[in-house]
Design a protein around this motif. Structure first.
Motif, PDB file in Angstrom:
ATOM      1  N   SER A 184       0.836  -1.203   0.000  1.00  0.00           N
ATOM      2  CA  SER A 184       0.000   0.000   0.000  1.00  0.00           C
ATOM      3  C   SER A 184       0.859   1.236   0.000  1.00  0.00           C
ATOM      4  N   CYS A 187      -2.743   4.971   3.808  1.00  0.00           N
ATOM      5  CA  CYS A 187      -3.932   4.407   4.445  1.00  0.00           C
ATOM      6  C   CYS A 187      -4.732   5.561   5.054  1.00  0.00           C
ATOM      7  N   PRO A 188      -6.010   5.350   5.343  1.00  0.00           N
ATOM      8  CA  PRO A 188      -6.802   6.429   5.932  1.00  0.00           C
ATOM      9  C   PRO A 188      -6.133   6.922   7.219  1.00  0.00           C
ATOM     10  N   THR A 221      -3.877   0.439  -4.962  1.00  0.00           N
ATOM     11  CA  THR A 221      -5.270   0.215  -4.575  1.00  0.00           C
ATOM     12  C   THR A 221      -5.397   0.503  -3.075  1.00  0.00           C
ATOM     13  N   ASP A 222      -6.610   0.586  -2.585  1.00  0.00           N
ATOM     14  CA  ASP A 222      -6.816   0.971  -1.179  1.00  0.00           C
ATOM     15  C   ASP A 222      -6.178  -0.054  -0.232  1.00  0.00           C
ATOM     16  N   SER A 223      -5.764   0.433   0.924  1.00  0.00           N
ATOM     17  CA  SER A 223      -4.950  -0.425   1.803  1.00  0.00           C
ATOM     18  C   SER A 223      -5.754  -1.500   2.517  1.00  0.00           C
ATOM     19  N   SER A 224      -7.097  -1.370   2.608  1.00  0.00           N
ATOM     20  CA  SER A 224      -7.792  -2.410   3.362  1.00  0.00           C
ATOM     21  C   SER A 224      -8.326  -3.530   2.480  1.00  0.00           C
ATOM     22  N   HIS A 226      -7.923  -3.570  -1.117  1.00  0.00           N
ATOM     23  CA  HIS A 226      -7.198  -3.638  -2.401  1.00  0.00           C
ATOM     24  C   HIS A 226      -8.145  -3.803  -3.589  1.00  0.00           C
ATOM     25  N   GLU A 230      -6.478   3.869  -6.402  1.00  0.00           N
ATOM     26  CA  GLU A 230      -6.126   5.147  -5.776  1.00  0.00           C
ATOM     27  C   GLU A 230      -5.374   6.035  -6.773  1.00  0.00           C
ATOM     28  N   THR A 253      -6.090   9.647   1.206  1.00  0.00           N
ATOM     29  CA  THR A 253      -5.065   8.680   0.801  1.00  0.00           C
ATOM     30  C   THR A 253      -4.494   8.970  -0.589  1.00  0.00           C
ATOM     31  N   PRO A 278     -15.363   6.445  -6.025  1.00  0.00           N
ATOM     32  CA  PRO A 278     -14.554   5.227  -5.923  1.00  0.00           C
ATOM     33  C   PRO A 278     -14.625   4.424  -7.219  1.00  0.00           C
TER      34      PRO A 278
END
Ligand code: COI
Length: 354
Positions: A184, A187-188, A221-224, A226, A230, A253, A278
């Motif tokens: 990642s 992250c938020p 891609t988003d850290s939680s 994926h 992003e 992010t 998104p």
């Protein structure tokens, strides 16, 4: 035209410009003659001066090297049709610089130093601005902590520097990217929206692994989960799907790109439907498979508009529509160039004359 900031100027004895091949400019390896330097201590900015670009000295205990309080910006100067030096949207970079400074617990830089100091530097090294398509004088303002102290706390001293580089294109051709679903970038609650050196340091290992597999870059891609897109390594990403311009929202992010904003603004003015929302990897993959994705490109100051020729998801490679035939991204690229050169009107006040 700016008023001259009262700063000490020490000029080079002999310019290095005659040693530079302006017909073959790499990105980021050639440096102009001068730099602007300002120092912060005891709660104020001082010792503002322009001097020859040269190595600087600090001690091994300099805080930035240990704990990463270091931020930067990237912007570009051009020559317009009349041969005048112009900078593209420097106020936006100034604003973002200080947003990054706050997040990294660093002092903000006053507008007068950032804007006027930079303009004075560009005026002095004005003959370093390349006058060729896809070339520019890249401007790199940055700030780092300079306390000689290895306890972990915000530094009390900082240095702000602006130097410039005549550059060609960051990517000389369309890029091949892969969706990154293991590592990642941010992250938020993290520092993804700040232009902090640490974000780039952390991105290098996954980018190197991707390069070893033959890719130019990753798309984060988003850290939680994926599952959601992003941004890419040095640029925001956009897609044209079903005739609409789609891009992930600039949230905490994702870096709030200035080229990103310029492209979205122009797209809206041209009547294109723009969706900042998104964007799932699965949506993009499905749109590619169904032939509904017509364009994919990165946008950034260094990268300008960089066409994405191939996207890989897991073990599946997708060759995207021919970059040369893409309507919107090629047209907006030309339009941005025309605003910079002054051949179309600057209706947004994006052009700052030095
Ligand atoms: C820019 O586009 O100015 C950037 O900051 C990318 C850079 C890291 C090359």
């Amino acid at each position: 035209m700016i008023e001259t900031l009262n700063i000490e100027v020490q000029k080079v004895e002999k310019s290095k410009i005659s040693s530079v091949d302006f017909n073959d400019l790499p990105f980021g390896k050639v440096f102009s003659d001068h730099m602007l330097v300002a120092e912060y201590s005891d709660g104020e900015w001082k010792n503002i001066n322009i001097k020859p670009y040269a190595p600087i000295e600090f001690t091994p205990a300099v805080a930035a090297l240990h704990y990463g309080q270091s931020i930067f910006e990237g912007l570009k100067a051009f020559k317009n049709e009349q041969g005048e030096a112009v900078i593209f949207r420097p106020e936006a970079n100034f604003e973002r610089f200080n947003i990054s400074a706050e997040r990294m617990c660093m002092p903000t830089v006053p507008e007068e130093i950032f804007m006027k100091g930079m303009a004075q530097l560009i005026e002095l090294d004005n003959n370093w601005i390349p006058n060729k398509p896809d070339c520019a004088l890249y401007i790199r303002p940055f700030m780092f902590s300079t306390d000689e102290y290895i306890g972990v706390r915000p530094s009390a001293k900082y240095t702000f520097i602006v130097f410039t580089c005549p550059v060609g294109a960051y990517y000389s051709k369309s890029v091949k990217v892969k969706f990154e679903t293991t590592y990642s970038r941010s992250c938020p609650g993290g520092i993804g929206y700040a232009k902090a050196a640490a974000n780039y340091g952390a991105s290098m290992y996954p980018a190197m692994l991707a390069q070893q597999q033959g890719f130019d870059q990753v798309i984060w891609t988003d850290s939680s989960s994926h599952e959601f897109i992003e941004e890419s390594g040095v640029m925001n990403v956009m897609f044209v799907i079903d005739g609409k311009l789609v891009t992930p929202p600039a949230k905490d992010t994702i870096l709030k790109g200035i080229t990103r904003d310029s492209v979205l603004t122009i797209a809206r003015e041209w009547g294109l439907t723009v969706e900042e929302r998104p964007v799932a990897v699965s949506e993009v993959v499905q749109a590619i498979e169904e032939g509904r994705l017509t364009e994919a490109f990165g946008v950034g100051t260094a990268a300008t508009i960089s066409q994405i020729a191939q996207i890989t998801n897991g073990d599946k490679d997708y060759i995207l529509p021919d970059p040369a035939g893409r309507d919107f991204s090629n047209k907006v690229h030309k339009h941005l160039d025309a605003i910079k050169s002054g051949t179309v009107a600057d209706t947004h006040g994006w052009i700052y004359k030095v």
